[in-house]
Design a protein around this motif. Structure first.
Motif, PDB file in Angstrom:
ATOM      1  N   LEU A 145       3.290  11.439   9.394  1.00 16.83           N
ATOM      2  CA  LEU A 145       1.836  11.289   9.404  1.00 16.83           C
ATOM      3  C   LEU A 145       1.530  10.153   8.217  1.00 16.83           C
ATOM      4  O   LEU A 145       2.005  10.378   7.392  1.00 16.83           O
ATOM      5  CB  LEU A 145       0.739  12.263   9.240  1.00 16.83           C
ATOM      6  N   LEU A 146       1.351   8.428   8.896  1.00 17.76           N
ATOM      7  CA  LEU A 146       1.247   7.535   8.513  1.00 17.76           C
ATOM      8  C   LEU A 146      -0.051   7.205   7.956  1.00 17.76           C
ATOM      9  O   LEU A 146      -0.962   7.159   9.727  1.00 17.76           O
ATOM     10  CB  LEU A 146       1.612   6.435   9.135  1.00 17.76           C
ATOM     11  N   LYS A 147      -0.681   8.135   7.638  1.00 18.29           N
ATOM     12  CA  LYS A 147      -2.773   7.375   7.186  1.00 18.29           C
ATOM     13  C   LYS A 147      -2.724   7.770   5.575  1.00 18.29           C
ATOM     14  O   LYS A 147      -2.752   8.788   4.836  1.00 18.29           O
ATOM     15  CB  LYS A 147      -3.333   9.496   8.013  1.00 18.29           C
ATOM     16  N   PRO A 148      -3.353   6.568   5.770  1.00 15.16           N
ATOM     17  CA  PRO A 148      -3.671   5.929   4.349  1.00 15.16           C
ATOM     18  C   PRO A 148      -5.074   6.562   3.917  1.00 15.16           C
ATOM     19  O   PRO A 148      -5.756   7.206   4.649  1.00 15.16           O
ATOM     20  CB  PRO A 148      -4.050   3.860   4.218  1.00 15.16           C
ATOM     21  N   THR A 149      -4.905   7.329   2.629  1.00 15.49           N
ATOM     22  CA  THR A 149      -5.956   7.865   1.466  1.00 15.49           C
ATOM     23  C   THR A 149      -6.242   6.800   0.119  1.00 15.49           C
ATOM     24  O   THR A 149      -5.306   6.139   0.226  1.00 15.49           O
ATOM     25  CB  THR A 149      -5.764   9.161   1.258  1.00 15.49           C
ATOM     26  N   ARG A 150      -7.714   6.690  -0.103  1.00 16.95           N
ATOM     27  CA  ARG A 150      -7.510   5.917  -1.303  1.00 16.95           C
ATOM     28  C   ARG A 150      -7.095   6.533  -2.233  1.00 16.95           C
ATOM     29  O   ARG A 150      -7.272   7.294  -2.922  1.00 16.95           O
ATOM     30  CB  ARG A 150      -9.170   5.762  -0.935  1.00 16.95           C
ATOM     31  N   LYS A 151      -6.525   4.878  -2.779  1.00 11.84           N
ATOM     32  CA  LYS A 151      -5.593   5.228  -4.029  1.00 11.84           C
ATOM     33  C   LYS A 151      -6.932   4.796  -5.444  1.00 11.84           C
ATOM     34  O   LYS A 151      -6.520   5.787  -6.447  1.00 11.84           O
ATOM     35  CB  LYS A 151      -4.613   4.663  -4.015  1.00 11.84           C
ATOM     36  N   LYS A 152      -7.596   4.025  -5.110  1.00  7.20           N
ATOM     37  CA  LYS A 152      -8.053   3.396  -6.181  1.00  7.20           C
ATOM     38  C   LYS A 152      -9.663   2.402  -5.662  1.00  7.20           C
ATOM     39  O   LYS A 152      -9.483   2.300  -4.595  1.00  7.20           O
ATOM     40  CB  LYS A 152      -7.138   1.503  -6.532  1.00  7.20           C
ATOM     41  N   VAL A 153     -10.157   3.126  -6.696  1.00 10.79           N
ATOM     42  CA  VAL A 153     -11.235   2.462  -6.290  1.00 10.79           C
ATOM     43  C   VAL A 153     -12.132   1.786  -7.436  1.00 10.79           C
ATOM     44  O   VAL A 153     -12.642   2.287  -8.573  1.00 10.79           O
ATOM     45  CB  VAL A 153     -12.252   3.373  -5.264  1.00 10.79           C
ATOM     46  N   PHE A 211       1.087  -2.882  -2.929  1.00 14.32           N
ATOM     47  CA  PHE A 211      -0.105  -3.324  -3.505  1.00 14.32           C
ATOM     48  C   PHE A 211      -0.304  -3.298  -4.981  1.00 14.32           C
ATOM     49  O   PHE A 211      -0.822  -4.546  -5.677  1.00 14.32           O
ATOM     50  CB  PHE A 211      -2.056  -2.965  -3.948  1.00 14.32           C
ATOM     51  N   LEU A 212       0.634  -1.805  -5.663  1.00 11.90           N
ATOM     52  CA  LEU A 212       0.558  -2.457  -6.851  1.00 11.90           C
ATOM     53  C   LEU A 212       1.232  -3.282  -7.987  1.00 11.90           C
ATOM     54  O   LEU A 212       2.315  -3.208  -8.100  1.00 11.90           O
ATOM     55  CB  LEU A 212       1.331  -0.773  -6.937  1.00 11.90           C
ATOM     56  N   GLU A 216     -11.331  -1.744  -2.192  1.00 10.46           N
ATOM     57  CA  GLU A 216     -11.016   0.161  -2.556  1.00 10.46           C
ATOM     58  C   GLU A 216      -9.293  -0.131  -1.683  1.00 10.46           C
ATOM     59  O   GLU A 216      -9.246  -1.230  -1.078  1.00 10.46           O
ATOM     60  CB  GLU A 216     -11.690   1.063  -0.911  1.00 10.46           C
ATOM     61  N   TRP A 217      -8.291   0.629  -2.091  1.00  9.67           N
ATOM     62  CA  TRP A 217      -6.897   0.437  -2.016  1.00  9.67           C
ATOM     63  C   TRP A 217      -6.236   1.584  -1.667  1.00  9.67           C
ATOM     64  O   TRP A 217      -6.766   2.899  -1.814  1.00  9.67           O
ATOM     65  CB  TRP A 217      -6.621  -0.136  -2.997  1.00  9.67           C
ATOM     66  N   PHE A 218      -6.094   1.590  -0.283  1.00  9.52           N
ATOM     67  CA  PHE A 218      -5.152   2.511   0.775  1.00  9.52           C
ATOM     68  C   PHE A 218      -3.859   2.540   1.024  1.00  9.52           C
ATOM     69  O   PHE A 218      -3.255   1.360   0.762  1.00  9.52           O
ATOM     70  CB  PHE A 218      -5.676   2.317   1.640  1.00  9.52           C
ATOM     71  N   GLN A 219      -3.371   3.365   1.054  1.00 10.12           N
ATOM     72  CA  GLN A 219      -2.134   3.319   1.249  1.00 10.12           C
ATOM     73  C   GLN A 219      -1.547   4.758   1.296  1.00 10.12           C
ATOM     74  O   GLN A 219      -2.812   6.078   0.883  1.00 10.12           O
ATOM     75  CB  GLN A 219      -1.467   3.746  -0.565  1.00 10.12           C
ATOM     76  N   LEU A 249      -9.003  -2.647   1.698  1.00 11.57           N
ATOM     77  CA  LEU A 249      -7.739  -2.866   1.621  1.00 11.57           C
ATOM     78  C   LEU A 249      -6.841  -2.144   1.904  1.00 11.57           C
ATOM     79  O   LEU A 249      -6.076  -1.117   1.076  1.00 11.57           O
ATOM     80  CB  LEU A 249      -7.395  -3.917   0.866  1.00 11.57           C
ATOM     81  N   HIS A 250      -5.906  -1.872   2.709  1.00  6.70           N
ATOM     82  CA  HIS A 250      -4.572  -1.289   2.904  1.00  6.70           C
ATOM     83  C   HIS A 250      -3.508  -1.576   2.759  1.00  6.70           C
ATOM     84  O   HIS A 250      -3.141  -3.228   3.517  1.00  6.70           O
ATOM     85  CB  HIS A 250      -4.400  -0.975   4.310  1.00  6.70           C
TER      86      HIS A 250
END
Length: 228
Positions: free
Chosen positions: A91-99, A163-164, A112-115, A158-159
């Motif tokens: 399942l490719l569904k981004p979640t919020r990793k950083k805010v 990003f890292l 917000e960064w999503f991955q 941003l998805h």
């Protein structure tokens, strides 16, 4: 006898006229259908285009509000899809990793960064979406935020699966771009657009195997409005 013949002739003529009118109506109906079908097709095509455009516009877009304590709640459109990766159904569904908050003297931006963390970098914005709710407190994100001033807070989501891996200097340039753009949107913050092309120019990362530039997947905009 002549009267009977006349009546028969009149009857034949009348039936002929009726038949001709019927044939004419069929021809007219066919012609009408010929003109209607392309119109219906165009309407259907226009509807599909509108839906497709809506799909693109809503991707990672945010709507939300905050209260007098700085507590906020927001809804964001998260795209997702299932696909097979290395023989596994994923399942490719981004979640919020950083805010975190970015601010200057005049504007406040929640970034917000999503991955999704899978081995795939597809742009998901043509896929189905699910509204997802996030909440928090703006006072914990900013140093000088006062809810009583009732300022509109910008949200940038941003998805980006890579990003890292960006250089710190590129991240700083990216944040600076967000602040500059938000500053220009103070009159109409709800209409502010953060350019995907501009973000692609700032955050450029080379693929280790191909040496080609990798681009951010997708940026989304939104605002948090005061609602006391």
């Amino acid at each position: 006898m002549k009267t009977k013949i006349s009546n028969i002739v009149m009857l034949i003529l009348l039936m002929t006229i009726i038949a001709c009118k019927g044939d004419k109506k069929k021809v007219e109906d066919k012609e009408t259908n010929k003109t209607e079908k392309p119109t219906e097709m165009k309407i259907e095509k226009a509807k599909k285009s509108e839906i497709q455009m809506q799909i693109m516009l809503d991707c990672f877009e945010t709507e939300g509000a905050y209260n007098k304590y700085g507590e906020y709640e927001k809804t964001i459109a998260i795209p997702y899809k299932r696909m097979t990766i290395n023989g596994k159904d994923e399942l490719l569904k981004p979640t919020r990793k950083k805010v975190h908050g970015i601010e200057n003297d005049s504007v406040f931006v929640v970034f917000e960064w999503f991955q999704h963390g899978k081995d795939n970098t597809d742009d998901l914005c043509n896929e189905k979406k699910e509204d997802t709710t996030y909440s928090g407190n703006l006072n914990s994100l900013f140093n000088d935020f006062d809810p009583a001033e009732e300022k509109t807070v910008f949200v940038v989501s941003l998805h980006d699966e890579d990003f890292l891996d960006y250089e710190e200097s590129d991240i700083e340039d990216f944040y600076e771009y967000l602040l500059e753009t938000a500053s220009k949107c103070l009159d109409k913050p709800e209409d502010c657009i953060f350019s995907q092309d501009r973000v692609d120019d700032i955050l450029r990362l080379r693929d280790k195997n191909t040496d080609e530039f990798l681009m951010p997947r997708r940026i989304g905009n939104g605002v948090l409005v005061p609602k006391f």
